[in-house]
Design a protein around this motif. Structure first.
Motif, PDB file in Angstrom:
ATOM      1  N   GLU A  78       0.840  -1.189   0.000  1.00  0.00           N
ATOM      2  CA  GLU A  78       0.000   0.000   0.000  1.00  0.00           C
ATOM      3  C   GLU A  78       0.881   1.247   0.000  1.00  0.00           C
ATOM      4  O   GLU A  78       1.924   1.264   0.665  1.00  0.00           O
ATOM      5  CB  GLU A  78      -0.878  -0.003   1.247  1.00  0.00           C
ATOM      6  CG  GLU A  78      -1.706   1.261   1.438  1.00  0.00           C
ATOM      7  CD  GLU A  78      -2.493   1.216   2.744  1.00  0.00           C
ATOM      8  OE1 GLU A  78      -3.483   0.468   2.818  1.00  0.00           O
ATOM      9  OE2 GLU A  78      -2.088   1.957   3.682  1.00  0.00           O
TER      10      GLU A  78
ATOM     11  N   LYS B 207      -4.571   6.999  -1.859  1.00  0.00           N
ATOM     12  CA  LYS B 207      -4.082   5.714  -1.385  1.00  0.00           C
ATOM     13  C   LYS B 207      -4.252   4.676  -2.484  1.00  0.00           C
ATOM     14  O   LYS B 207      -5.325   4.599  -3.113  1.00  0.00           O
ATOM     15  CB  LYS B 207      -4.842   5.266  -0.142  1.00  0.00           C
ATOM     16  CG  LYS B 207      -4.341   3.937   0.428  1.00  0.00           C
ATOM     17  CD  LYS B 207      -5.281   3.361   1.469  1.00  0.00           C
ATOM     18  CE  LYS B 207      -5.306   4.135   2.734  1.00  0.00           C
ATOM     19  NZ  LYS B 207      -6.136   3.462   3.784  1.00  0.00           N
TER      20      LYS B 207
ATOM     21  N   ARG C  31      -4.128   0.689  -2.619  1.00  0.00           N
ATOM     22  CA  ARG C  31      -4.146  -0.373  -1.611  1.00  0.00           C
ATOM     23  C   ARG C  31      -3.146  -1.466  -1.890  1.00  0.00           C
ATOM     24  O   ARG C  31      -2.420  -1.897  -1.006  1.00  0.00           O
ATOM     25  CB  ARG C  31      -5.542  -0.984  -1.526  1.00  0.00           C
ATOM     26  CG  ARG C  31      -6.544  -0.098  -0.867  1.00  0.00           C
ATOM     27  CD  ARG C  31      -7.855  -0.800  -0.580  1.00  0.00           C
ATOM     28  NE  ARG C  31      -8.822   0.134  -0.025  1.00  0.00           N
ATOM     29  CZ  ARG C  31      -9.540   0.993  -0.736  1.00  0.00           C
ATOM     30  NH1 ARG C  31      -9.423   1.030  -2.036  1.00  0.00           N
ATOM     31  NH2 ARG C  31     -10.384   1.827  -0.152  1.00  0.00           N
ATOM     32  N   SER C  32      -3.097  -1.945  -3.087  1.00  0.00           N
ATOM     33  CA  SER C  32      -2.225  -3.063  -3.440  1.00  0.00           C
ATOM     34  C   SER C  32      -1.607  -2.733  -4.788  1.00  0.00           C
ATOM     35  O   SER C  32      -2.208  -2.964  -5.841  1.00  0.00           O
ATOM     36  CB  SER C  32      -3.035  -4.364  -3.513  1.00  0.00           C
ATOM     37  OG  SER C  32      -2.207  -5.444  -3.895  1.00  0.00           O
TER      38      SER C  32
END
Lengths: 117, 111
Positions: B18, B78, B80-81
Protein backbone atom coordinates in the motif's frame (compact mmCIF):
# COMPACT_ATOMS: atom_id res chain seq x y z
CA UNK A 1 -16.32 12.79 -24.83
CA UNK A 2 -13.96 15.65 -25.38
CA UNK A 3 -10.64 14.95 -27.03
CA UNK A 4 -7.51 17.01 -27.51
CA UNK A 5 -5.10 16.37 -30.35
CA UNK A 6 -1.55 17.60 -30.67
CA UNK A 7 -0.33 16.50 -34.06
CA UNK A 8 3.32 17.44 -33.60
CA UNK A 9 5.12 15.00 -31.29
CA UNK A 10 8.35 17.01 -31.60
CA UNK A 11 9.32 20.47 -32.72
CA UNK A 12 12.56 22.40 -32.72
CA UNK A 13 13.35 26.09 -32.93
CA UNK A 14 16.46 28.20 -33.08
CA UNK A 15 17.11 30.43 -30.13
CA UNK A 16 15.49 33.86 -30.58
CA UNK A 17 13.17 32.55 -33.31
CA UNK A 18 9.42 31.99 -33.19
CA UNK A 19 7.68 28.65 -33.06
CA UNK A 20 4.02 27.65 -33.15
CA UNK A 21 2.65 24.52 -31.51
CA UNK A 22 -0.66 23.16 -32.77
CA UNK A 23 -3.64 21.87 -30.87
CA UNK A 24 -7.13 20.91 -31.95
CA UNK A 25 -9.97 19.71 -29.80
CA UNK A 26 -13.37 18.21 -30.15
CA UNK A 27 -16.33 19.25 -28.04
CA UNK A 28 -20.03 19.86 -28.28
CA UNK A 29 -19.91 22.41 -25.46
CA UNK A 30 -20.09 26.12 -26.13
CA UNK A 31 -18.42 27.28 -22.93
CA UNK A 32 -15.04 25.95 -21.94
CA UNK A 33 -11.45 26.84 -21.16
CA UNK A 34 -8.26 25.95 -22.95
CA UNK A 35 -4.81 25.85 -21.44
CA UNK A 36 -1.20 25.30 -22.36
CA UNK A 37 0.99 23.69 -19.72
CA UNK A 38 4.74 23.37 -19.86
CA UNK A 39 6.52 20.33 -18.44
CA UNK A 40 10.29 20.73 -18.18
CA UNK A 41 12.59 17.77 -17.42
CA UNK A 42 11.72 18.11 -13.73
CA UNK A 43 8.23 16.96 -14.82
CA UNK A 44 6.45 19.73 -12.93
CA UNK A 45 3.33 20.98 -14.74
CA UNK A 46 3.54 24.74 -15.17
CA UNK A 47 0.67 26.83 -16.48
CA UNK A 48 1.72 28.86 -19.51
CA UNK A 49 -1.48 30.48 -20.70
CA UNK A 50 -5.25 30.20 -20.49
CA UNK A 51 -8.05 31.11 -22.90
CA UNK A 52 -11.74 31.42 -22.14
CA UNK A 53 -13.86 30.26 -25.07
CA UNK A 54 -16.28 33.15 -24.72
CA UNK A 55 -13.50 35.68 -25.26
CA UNK A 56 -12.73 36.55 -28.86
CA UNK A 57 -9.45 38.20 -27.97
CA UNK A 58 -6.46 35.87 -28.01
CA UNK A 59 -4.65 35.52 -24.70
CA UNK A 60 -1.05 36.68 -24.36
CA UNK A 61 1.51 36.26 -21.59
CA UNK A 62 4.77 38.00 -22.36
CA UNK A 63 6.44 35.96 -25.13
CA UNK A 64 3.59 33.45 -25.25
CA UNK A 65 0.42 34.01 -27.23
CA UNK A 66 -2.35 31.85 -28.61
CA UNK A 67 -4.33 31.77 -31.82
CA UNK A 68 -7.79 30.63 -30.78
CA UNK A 69 -10.13 29.72 -33.63
CA UNK A 70 -13.37 28.61 -32.00
CA UNK A 71 -15.16 27.58 -35.17
CA UNK A 72 -12.21 25.48 -36.27
CA UNK A 73 -11.68 24.19 -32.71
CA UNK A 74 -8.05 25.13 -32.94
CA UNK A 75 -5.83 26.52 -30.19
CA UNK A 76 -2.19 27.04 -31.17
CA UNK A 77 0.59 28.39 -28.98
CA UNK A 78 3.13 30.83 -30.35
CA UNK A 79 6.42 31.29 -28.55
CA UNK A 80 8.34 34.38 -29.64
CA UNK A 81 12.03 35.04 -29.06
CA UNK A 82 12.56 31.43 -27.99
CA UNK A 83 14.94 30.86 -25.12
CA UNK A 84 16.86 27.78 -24.03
CA UNK A 85 14.65 27.60 -20.96
CA UNK A 86 11.61 27.11 -23.18
CA UNK A 87 12.77 23.59 -24.03
CA UNK A 88 10.14 21.30 -22.52
CA UNK A 89 7.10 19.18 -23.21
CA UNK A 90 4.05 21.32 -23.91
CA UNK A 91 0.57 20.02 -23.24
CA UNK A 92 -2.64 21.47 -24.54
CA UNK A 93 -5.61 20.94 -22.22
CA UNK A 94 -9.36 21.42 -22.38
CA UNK A 95 -11.75 22.04 -19.53
CA UNK A 96 -15.51 22.17 -19.83
CA UNK A 97 -17.28 24.92 -17.96
CA UNK A 98 -19.86 23.56 -15.59
CA UNK A 99 -22.01 25.45 -13.13
CA UNK A 100 -22.14 24.45 -10.37
CA UNK A 101 -19.13 22.27 -9.88
CA UNK A 102 -15.85 21.85 -11.62
CA UNK A 103 -14.49 19.56 -14.29
CA UNK A 104 -11.19 17.80 -14.88
CA UNK A 105 -8.69 18.71 -17.55
CA UNK A 106 -8.44 16.65 -20.73
CA UNK A 107 -4.89 16.65 -22.05
CA UNK A 108 -3.34 16.12 -25.44
CA UNK A 109 -0.35 13.85 -25.86
CA UNK A 110 2.09 16.72 -25.81
CA UNK A 111 4.69 18.28 -28.09
CA UNK A 112 8.35 18.08 -27.16
CA UNK A 113 10.03 21.38 -27.98
CA UNK A 114 13.79 21.59 -28.42
CA UNK A 115 15.57 24.94 -28.56
CA UNK A 116 18.79 25.06 -30.52
CA UNK A 117 21.47 27.50 -29.44
CA UNK B 1 2.83 32.96 -4.05
CA UNK B 2 0.77 30.01 -2.76
CA UNK B 3 1.52 26.66 -4.33
CA UNK B 4 0.46 23.04 -4.21
CA UNK B 5 2.92 20.78 -2.42
CA UNK B 6 3.28 17.02 -2.61
CA UNK B 7 5.14 14.43 -0.56
CA UNK B 8 7.10 12.33 -1.06
CA UNK B 9 8.81 13.44 -4.24
CA UNK B 10 9.83 9.85 -4.96
CA UNK B 11 8.49 6.55 -3.67
CA UNK B 12 9.72 3.06 -4.40
CA UNK B 13 7.53 0.17 -3.28
CA UNK B 14 7.10 -3.53 -3.76
CA UNK B 15 4.20 -4.89 -5.77
CA UNK B 16 1.24 -5.56 -3.52
CA UNK B 17 2.17 -2.94 -0.95
CA UNK B 18 0.00 0.00 0.00
CA UNK B 19 1.16 3.53 -0.70
CA UNK B 20 -0.21 6.88 0.37
CA UNK B 21 0.61 9.97 -1.62
CA UNK B 22 0.11 13.29 0.09
CA UNK B 23 -0.82 16.69 -1.19
CA UNK B 24 -1.41 20.07 0.40
CA UNK B 25 -3.63 22.11 -1.95
CA UNK B 26 -3.63 25.88 -2.07
CA UNK B 27 -5.42 26.97 1.08
CA UNK B 28 -8.47 28.77 -0.31
CA UNK B 29 -9.11 26.29 -3.11
CA UNK B 30 -12.18 24.09 -2.98
CA UNK B 31 -11.66 21.52 -5.72
CA UNK B 32 -8.89 18.96 -5.66
CA UNK B 33 -7.71 16.48 -8.26
CA UNK B 34 -5.35 13.61 -8.80
CA UNK B 35 -3.82 12.94 -12.22
CA UNK B 36 -1.42 10.28 -13.37
CA UNK B 37 1.27 10.35 -16.04
CA UNK B 38 2.90 7.11 -17.09
CA UNK B 39 6.37 7.79 -18.46
CA UNK B 40 6.22 9.09 -22.01
CA UNK B 41 2.44 9.31 -22.05
CA UNK B 42 -0.13 12.01 -21.55
CA UNK B 43 -1.53 13.17 -18.28
CA UNK B 44 -4.69 11.28 -17.29
CA UNK B 45 -7.39 12.29 -14.85
CA UNK B 46 -8.00 9.99 -11.89
CA UNK B 47 -10.41 11.68 -9.50
CA UNK B 48 -11.79 15.00 -8.35
CA UNK B 49 -12.88 15.87 -4.83
CA UNK B 50 -15.13 18.57 -3.48
CA UNK B 51 -16.84 19.16 -0.15
CA UNK B 52 -15.29 16.03 1.34
CA UNK B 53 -16.50 13.67 -1.30
CA UNK B 54 -15.57 12.40 -4.75
CA UNK B 55 -17.26 14.51 -7.41
CA UNK B 56 -15.97 12.65 -10.45
CA UNK B 57 -13.69 9.71 -11.20
CA UNK B 58 -12.26 8.06 -14.29
CA UNK B 59 -12.21 4.41 -15.31
CA UNK B 60 -8.65 4.21 -14.01
CA UNK B 61 -9.81 5.00 -10.49
CA UNK B 62 -10.93 1.52 -9.48
CA UNK B 63 -11.38 -0.08 -6.06
CA UNK B 64 -7.63 -0.12 -5.48
CA UNK B 65 -7.65 3.66 -5.21
CA UNK B 66 -9.13 5.90 -2.55
CA UNK B 67 -8.88 9.56 -1.65
CA UNK B 68 -9.31 11.34 1.59
CA UNK B 69 -9.05 14.75 3.16
CA UNK B 70 -8.12 13.70 6.69
CA UNK B 71 -7.76 17.25 8.02
CA UNK B 72 -8.15 20.82 6.85
CA UNK B 73 -5.01 20.85 4.75
CA UNK B 74 -3.99 17.43 3.46
CA UNK B 75 -5.45 15.55 0.51
CA UNK B 76 -4.29 11.97 0.07
CA UNK B 77 -4.36 9.30 -2.59
CA UNK B 78 -4.08 5.71 -1.38
CA UNK B 79 -3.30 2.75 -3.59
CA UNK B 80 -4.15 -0.37 -1.61
CA UNK B 81 -2.23 -3.06 -3.44
CA UNK B 82 0.17 -1.62 -5.96
CA UNK B 83 0.74 -3.20 -9.35
CA UNK B 84 3.67 -2.78 -11.70
CA UNK B 85 1.49 -0.69 -14.02
CA UNK B 86 0.86 1.83 -11.24
CA UNK B 87 4.40 3.11 -11.77
CA UNK B 88 3.89 6.69 -12.86
CA UNK B 89 4.11 10.31 -11.88
CA UNK B 90 1.14 11.31 -9.75
CA UNK B 91 0.09 14.93 -9.75
CA UNK B 92 -2.20 16.68 -7.34
CA UNK B 93 -3.96 19.83 -8.50
CA UNK B 94 -6.31 22.33 -6.93
CA UNK B 95 -8.49 25.12 -8.18
CA UNK B 96 -10.58 27.93 -6.82
CA UNK B 97 -12.15 28.92 -10.11
CA UNK B 98 -11.21 27.43 -13.46
CA UNK B 99 -7.43 27.25 -13.55
CA UNK B 100 -5.87 24.16 -12.00
CA UNK B 101 -2.53 24.53 -10.31
CA UNK B 102 -0.37 21.46 -10.11
CA UNK B 103 1.98 20.22 -7.46
CA UNK B 104 5.48 19.03 -8.35
CA UNK B 105 4.35 15.40 -8.48
CA UNK B 106 5.29 12.14 -6.78
CA UNK B 107 7.27 9.70 -8.85
CA UNK B 108 6.06 6.21 -7.89
CA UNK B 109 8.03 3.15 -8.86
CA UNK B 110 6.55 -0.28 -8.22
CA UNK B 111 9.02 -3.17 -8.29
Amino acid sequence: AQTVTQSQPEMSVQEAETVTLSCTYDTSESDYYLFWYKQPPSRQMILVIRQEAYKQQNATENRFSVNFQKAAKSFSLKISDSQLGDAAMYFCAYKALRRPGNTPLVFGKGTRLSVIA
Amino acid sequence: EPEVTQTPSHQVTQMGQEVILRCVPISNHLYFYWYRQILGQKVEFLVSFYNNEISEKSEIFDDQFSVERPDGSNFTLKIRSTKLEDSAMYFCASTGEETQYFGPGTRLLVL
